[in-house]
Design a protein around this motif. Structure first.
Motif, PDB file in Angstrom:
ATOM      1  N   ASN A   1      -8.336  -1.743 -71.326  1.00  0.00           N
ATOM      2  CA  ASN A   1      -8.465  -1.196 -69.984  1.00  0.00           C
ATOM      3  C   ASN A   1      -7.358  -0.439 -69.775  1.00  0.00           C
ATOM      4  OD1 ASN A   1      -6.166  -2.657 -68.810  1.00  0.00           O
ATOM      5  ND2 ASN A   1      -7.606  -4.623 -68.416  1.00  0.00           N
ATOM      6  N   GLY A   2      -7.386   0.088 -68.565  1.00  0.00           N
ATOM      7  CA  GLY A   2      -6.280   1.240 -68.320  1.00  0.00           C
ATOM      8  C   GLY A   2      -4.923   0.834 -67.972  1.00  0.00           C
ATOM      9  N   TYR A   3      -4.790  -0.607 -67.814  1.00  0.00           N
ATOM     10  CA  TYR A   3      -3.476  -1.284 -67.448  1.00  0.00           C
ATOM     11  C   TYR A   3      -2.997  -1.577 -68.919  1.00  0.00           C
ATOM     12  CZ  TYR A   3      -4.538  -1.950 -62.533  1.00  0.00           C
ATOM     13  OH  TYR A   3      -4.804  -1.967 -61.314  1.00  0.00           O
ATOM     14  N   HIS A   4      -3.800  -2.026 -69.865  1.00  0.00           N
ATOM     15  CA  HIS A   4      -3.291  -2.174 -71.068  1.00  0.00           C
ATOM     16  C   HIS A   4      -2.866  -0.842 -71.836  1.00  0.00           C
ATOM     17  CE1 HIS A   4      -6.590  -5.359 -71.517  1.00  0.00           C
ATOM     18  NE2 HIS A   4      -5.573  -5.923 -71.005  1.00  0.00           N
TER      19      HIS A   4
ATOM     20  N   LEU B   1      -1.605   1.829 -70.361  1.00  0.00           N
ATOM     21  CA  LEU B   1      -0.247   2.143 -69.832  1.00  0.00           C
ATOM     22  C   LEU B   1       0.789   1.216 -70.428  1.00  0.00           C
ATOM     23  CD1 LEU B   1      -1.177   2.562 -66.153  1.00  0.00           C
ATOM     24  CD2 LEU B   1      -1.089   4.489 -67.867  1.00  0.00           C
ATOM     25  N   ALA B   2       0.691   0.022 -70.426  1.00  0.00           N
ATOM     26  CA  ALA B   2       1.427  -1.149 -71.004  1.00  0.00           C
ATOM     27  C   ALA B   2       1.804  -0.769 -72.452  1.00  0.00           C
ATOM     28  CB  ALA B   2       1.169  -2.616 -70.731  1.00  0.00           C
TER      29      ALA B   2
ATOM     30  N   ASP C   1       1.835   2.359 -73.688  1.00  0.00           N
ATOM     31  CA  ASP C   1       2.026   3.506 -73.823  1.00  0.00           C
ATOM     32  C   ASP C   1       1.240   4.389 -74.534  1.00  0.00           C
ATOM     33  OD1 ASP C   1       3.751   5.524 -73.051  1.00  0.00           O
ATOM     34  OD2 ASP C   1       5.461   5.042 -74.641  1.00  0.00           O
TER      35      ASP C   1
ATOM     36  N   THR D   1      -0.456   8.132 -70.523  1.00  0.00           N
ATOM     37  CA  THR D   1       0.140   8.075 -69.126  1.00  0.00           C
ATOM     38  C   THR D   1      -1.165   8.061 -68.067  1.00  0.00           C
ATOM     39  OG1 THR D   1       0.207  10.350 -68.659  1.00  0.00           O
ATOM     40  CG2 THR D   1       2.102   9.454 -69.550  1.00  0.00           C
ATOM     41  N   GLN D   2      -0.648   7.634 -66.739  1.00  0.00           N
ATOM     42  CA  GLN D   2      -1.855   7.714 -65.713  1.00  0.00           C
ATOM     43  C   GLN D   2      -2.530   9.097 -65.630  1.00  0.00           C
ATOM     44  OE1 GLN D   2      -3.101   4.804 -64.031  1.00  0.00           O
ATOM     45  NE2 GLN D   2      -4.672   6.179 -63.822  1.00  0.00           N
TER      46      GLN D   2
ATOM     47  N   ASP E   1      -6.255  10.047 -66.129  1.00  0.00           N
ATOM     48  CA  ASP E   1      -7.130  10.506 -65.070  1.00  0.00           C
ATOM     49  C   ASP E   1      -7.822  11.839 -65.616  1.00  0.00           C
ATOM     50  OD1 ASP E   1      -6.294   8.696 -63.406  1.00  0.00           O
ATOM     51  OD2 ASP E   1      -4.745   9.867 -62.418  1.00  0.00           O
TER      52      ASP E   1
END
Ligand code: UDP
Length: 236
Positions: free
Chosen positions: A133-136, A138-139, A141, A144-145, A149
């Motif tokens: 998922n998106g959080y994974h 970002l975590a 790396d 980037t958000q 997007d």
């Protein structure tokens, strides 16, 4: 532009360096694999279909404002593309339930989804491309958000363009997989094939499968299906 040394050989493509450090040549093979390489085979003529179809799709998308890696078709199987750093994600869009989505969520294959949906998988064969998922992302790396997007917006735009195009040639675009890459200046561009290997394409009327599921599921008529798609998109 000439091929220099082989840089990378994947399951369906070879990538070569060229005289220009910013350009690579992709050479599409007939080799086919499924289930993380467990099933191996060959689909005669597939490389030609996938190369030519991908190039047509990239040109169509570029006209609509989606940047892609496509530079020039060099031959039936070879294309000059921009060098990118691949974002290690498989971006999957779905309009109709099928494959892993049907299995995971217990939704019958062929169920039309209320709206198109998107999922990310980590590109890692050893881990069997797990959903992420998106959080994974970002975590870990991986992007980037802002990059996520941009990728998501392009993906839905691509889906809209492709869905309409395929509908106009009697094909339902069930789902497909995209990969994106980054240019040196950070620009995100579409950087992979769009072909019957990476899309589920069903005849709009009969729902006959015109894609790699014929190979994955031993349905027969694999070569014929690829040629039928090529014919319908106006290439022969
Ligand atoms: N796909 C792909 N490469 C992969 C996994 C999936 O091109 O490594 C494509 C596949 O052809 C289909 C879509 O992505 O069009 C969704 O595939 P799904 O997650 O349902 O996986 P499958 O059932 O193919 O294992």
């Amino acid at each position: 532009m000439e091929k220099k040394e082989l840089l990378y050989e994947g399951k369906a493509k070879k990538v070569y360096r060229t005289d220009d450090p910013d350009l690579y040549i992709v050479d599409y093979k007939d080799d086919a694999t499924a289930f993380d390489g467990l099933k191996k085979g060959s689909i005669s003529g597939k490389g030609v279909v996938n190369n030519r179809m991908s190039n047509l799709m990239c040109q169509m998308l570029q006209k609509a404002g989606v940047p892609t890696h496509f530079v020039e078709e060099l031959s039936d199987r070879e294309t000059l593309v921009k060098r990118v750093k691949i974002v290690p994600l498989e971006v999957i869009v779905r309009n109709v339930a099928a494959g892993s989505f049907s299995k995971r969520f217990g939704v019958e294959e062929g169920t039309v989804l209320k709206c198109p949906t998107l999922e990310f998988c980590l590109k890692d064969d050893d881990l069997h491309d797990p959903m992420i998922n998106g959080y994974h992302i970002l975590a870990l790396d991986l992007a980037t958000q802002n990059e996520l997007d941009v990728i998501s917006a392009y993906t839905f735009q691509i889906n809209k363009i492709m869905k309409e195009f395929f509908l106009s040639i009697g094909i339902e675009l069930v789902d497909f997989k995209l990969e994106f890459g980054k240019l040196d200046d950070g620009t995100i561009i579409l950087a992979d094939e769009i072909s019957p290997d990476t899309c589920r394409l069903w005849d709009s009327k009969t729902h006959e499968k015109l894609d790699k599921d014929r190979f994955r599921r031993d349905l027969g008529g694999v070569e014929e299906a690829y040629l039928e798609v090529m014919k319908r998109i106006g290439l022969n």
